[in-house]
Structures are given as structure tokens and as C-alpha cells.
Design a protein around this motif. Sequence first.
Motif, PDB file in Angstrom:
ATOM      1  N   GLU A   8       0.557  -0.908   0.235  1.00  0.00           N
ATOM      2  CA  GLU A   8      -0.208   0.186  -0.012  1.00  0.00           C
ATOM      3  C   GLU A   8       0.843   1.374  -0.086  1.00  0.00           C
ATOM      4  O   GLU A   8       0.725   2.576  -0.150  1.00  0.00           O
ATOM      5  CB  GLU A   8      -0.612  -0.302   1.056  1.00  0.00           C
ATOM      6  CG  GLU A   8      -1.898  -1.104   1.274  1.00  0.00           C
ATOM      7  CD  GLU A   8      -2.707  -1.277  -0.186  1.00  0.00           C
ATOM      8  OE1 GLU A   8      -3.439  -0.503  -0.460  1.00  0.00           O
ATOM      9  OE2 GLU A   8      -3.278  -2.233  -0.282  1.00  0.00           O
ATOM     10  N   MET A   9       2.028   1.019   0.372  1.00  0.00           N
ATOM     11  CA  MET A   9       2.880   2.250  -0.029  1.00  0.00           C
ATOM     12  C   MET A   9       2.943   2.848  -1.299  1.00  0.00           C
ATOM     13  O   MET A   9       3.323   2.185  -2.261  1.00  0.00           O
ATOM     14  CB  MET A   9       4.659   1.640   1.302  1.00  0.00           C
ATOM     15  CG  MET A   9       4.258   1.904   2.627  1.00  0.00           C
ATOM     16  SD  MET A   9       5.442   0.924   3.325  1.00  0.00           S
ATOM     17  CE  MET A   9       5.145   0.465   4.718  1.00  0.00           C
ATOM     18  N   ALA A  10       3.837   4.325  -1.050  1.00  0.00           N
ATOM     19  CA  ALA A  10       4.312   4.570  -2.827  1.00  0.00           C
ATOM     20  C   ALA A  10       5.670   4.665  -2.273  1.00  0.00           C
ATOM     21  O   ALA A  10       6.235   5.982  -2.601  1.00  0.00           O
ATOM     22  CB  ALA A  10       3.628   6.023  -3.057  1.00  0.00           C
ATOM     23  N   CYS A  11       5.745   3.968  -2.972  1.00  0.00           N
ATOM     24  CA  CYS A  11       7.425   2.930  -3.228  1.00  0.00           C
ATOM     25  C   CYS A  11       7.768   1.809  -3.894  1.00  0.00           C
ATOM     26  O   CYS A  11       6.928   0.668  -2.870  1.00  0.00           O
ATOM     27  CB  CYS A  11       7.909   3.207  -1.968  1.00  0.00           C
ATOM     28  SG  CYS A  11       9.618   2.412  -1.835  1.00  0.00           S
ATOM     29  N   SER A  12       8.361   2.093  -5.209  1.00  0.00           N
ATOM     30  CA  SER A  12       8.368   0.300  -5.584  1.00  0.00           C
ATOM     31  C   SER A  12       9.397  -0.750  -4.652  1.00  0.00           C
ATOM     32  O   SER A  12       8.711  -1.620  -5.347  1.00  0.00           O
ATOM     33  CB  SER A  12       9.265   1.261  -6.818  1.00  0.00           C
ATOM     34  OG  SER A  12       7.946   1.836  -7.910  1.00  0.00           O
ATOM     35  N   ARG A  15       6.689  -2.112  -2.239  1.00  0.00           N
ATOM     36  CA  ARG A  15       5.229  -2.610  -3.037  1.00  0.00           C
ATOM     37  C   ARG A  15       6.368  -4.610  -3.064  1.00  0.00           C
ATOM     38  O   ARG A  15       5.542  -5.113  -3.457  1.00  0.00           O
ATOM     39  CB  ARG A  15       5.260  -1.993  -4.600  1.00  0.00           C
ATOM     40  CG  ARG A  15       4.321  -0.468  -4.045  1.00  0.00           C
ATOM     41  CD  ARG A  15       4.186  -0.643  -5.100  1.00  0.00           C
ATOM     42  NE  ARG A  15       3.311   0.780  -4.561  1.00  0.00           N
ATOM     43  CZ  ARG A  15       2.760   2.106  -5.010  1.00  0.00           C
ATOM     44  NH1 ARG A  15       3.273   2.314  -6.274  1.00  0.00           N
ATOM     45  NH2 ARG A  15       2.175   2.442  -4.798  1.00  0.00           N
ATOM     46  N   PRO A 144      10.507  12.795  -7.509  1.00  0.00           N
ATOM     47  CA  PRO A 144       9.715  12.191  -7.225  1.00  0.00           C
ATOM     48  C   PRO A 144       9.135  12.070  -8.729  1.00  0.00           C
ATOM     49  O   PRO A 144       9.593  12.682  -9.424  1.00  0.00           O
ATOM     50  CB  PRO A 144       8.303  13.753  -6.340  1.00  0.00           C
ATOM     51  CG  PRO A 144       9.588  15.140  -6.327  1.00  0.00           C
ATOM     52  CD  PRO A 144      10.669  14.069  -6.975  1.00  0.00           C
ATOM     53  N   GLY A 147       3.876   8.366 -10.013  1.00  0.00           N
ATOM     54  CA  GLY A 147       3.296   7.836  -8.503  1.00  0.00           C
ATOM     55  C   GLY A 147       3.709   8.124  -7.349  1.00  0.00           C
ATOM     56  O   GLY A 147       2.956   7.800  -6.103  1.00  0.00           O
ATOM     57  N   ALA A 148       4.265   8.952  -6.828  1.00  0.00           N
ATOM     58  CA  ALA A 148       4.704   9.462  -5.611  1.00  0.00           C
ATOM     59  C   ALA A 148       3.415  10.330  -4.376  1.00  0.00           C
ATOM     60  O   ALA A 148       2.543  10.938  -5.353  1.00  0.00           O
ATOM     61  CB  ALA A 148       5.377  10.434  -5.704  1.00  0.00           C
ATOM     62  N   ALA A 149       3.510   9.531  -3.898  1.00  0.00           N
ATOM     63  CA  ALA A 149       2.624   9.845  -1.967  1.00  0.00           C
ATOM     64  C   ALA A 149       2.548  11.232  -2.571  1.00  0.00           C
ATOM     65  O   ALA A 149       3.597  12.963  -2.815  1.00  0.00           O
ATOM     66  CB  ALA A 149       2.705   9.731  -0.823  1.00  0.00           C
ATOM     67  N   THR A 150       1.153  12.546  -2.401  1.00  0.00           N
ATOM     68  CA  THR A 150       1.336  14.076  -2.243  1.00  0.00           C
ATOM     69  C   THR A 150       0.441  13.960  -0.823  1.00  0.00           C
ATOM     70  O   THR A 150      -0.080  13.746  -0.405  1.00  0.00           O
ATOM     71  CB  THR A 150       0.448  14.093  -3.853  1.00  0.00           C
ATOM     72  OG1 THR A 150      -0.747  13.396  -3.006  1.00  0.00           O
ATOM     73  CG2 THR A 150       0.366  13.957  -4.479  1.00  0.00           C
TER      74      THR A 150
END
Length: 150
Positions: A8-12, A15, A144, A147-150
Motif C-alpha cells: 500500500e506504500m507509494a514506494c516501488s 511494493r 519524485p 506515482g509519488a505520494a502527495t
Amino acid sequence: MQRTQFGEMACSIARTLDVIGEPWSPLILRDVWVGMSRFDQIQADLGISRKVLTERLNHLVDQGVLERRPYDQRPRYEYHLTVKGAELVDLLMVMAGWGDRWLAGEAGPPVLYRHHACGEISSVDLRCAHCGEPMHAGDVDPLPGPGAAT
């Protein structure tokens, strides 16, 4: 104990860890890559419990990294890498290179890799897809992405 859901994290990287971040999964993928496709082969090679191996194989199939193929009348299956799984093996080859450099000791690497294209024993070499120059941690600036978290 509940497992953290890194997917669920915005990090490849997080994931990817959600798919293969526990210690058995990379070893299972390695075994399938080298030709151990049956449950009993993998279990014997790793010494892993049947329960844990079943859970890990199910997870890797659910993630689309392995596929199950029946091989006899009983519900028995072989496991094979998907395209997604084969690309994860590239990551394992990078990990093996690091282990060979820093952990192999005087005995040297436990496995050598012969490149099909040239027939030579070689190792993975990270290069920029655009210019072909080496690409290591000190050679890049993380920026960034879309798909980076905002």
C-alpha cells in the motif's frame, strides 16, 4: 502478529518487498529458476516446513510471479516462473553479486553465471538504459515520479 502491508506504500521498493520480502520467497524463486519445479524438490532443497512452503508458493502464485501447472491425475503441480517472476530473478542476480563480493570469503562465489550471448562467465552490471554508463547509487538523483505520494 499481523504482517505490515508494504504493497500500500507509494514506494516501488516497499511494493516489491510485499511480494518477496520474507526470507523464503527469494530462495523459492531461485530454486524454481534453476529447475526445481515440484513441491517436494523445493521442500527437500530448502528444508522448509510443508506448511510454510505451501503458504509461500500460494502467495507467489497469487502475486503472478509463479504459475501452477498440473503434472499428474492427483492434484499435484509444478511451479514455473511467469514473465513477472523471471524479471524478479534479475533482482536475485544483483543480490547474488553483492553476496559474492561481500560475503563469499576466500572460497569464492558458490555459483557462476555463463552468459548465453557470449558464452563467458560474467556478473550483472547495472547500466543506464539511455546512455549505457554504469548506474549505481552514487550516480543517480532520486526524484519524485508520477506515482509519488502527495
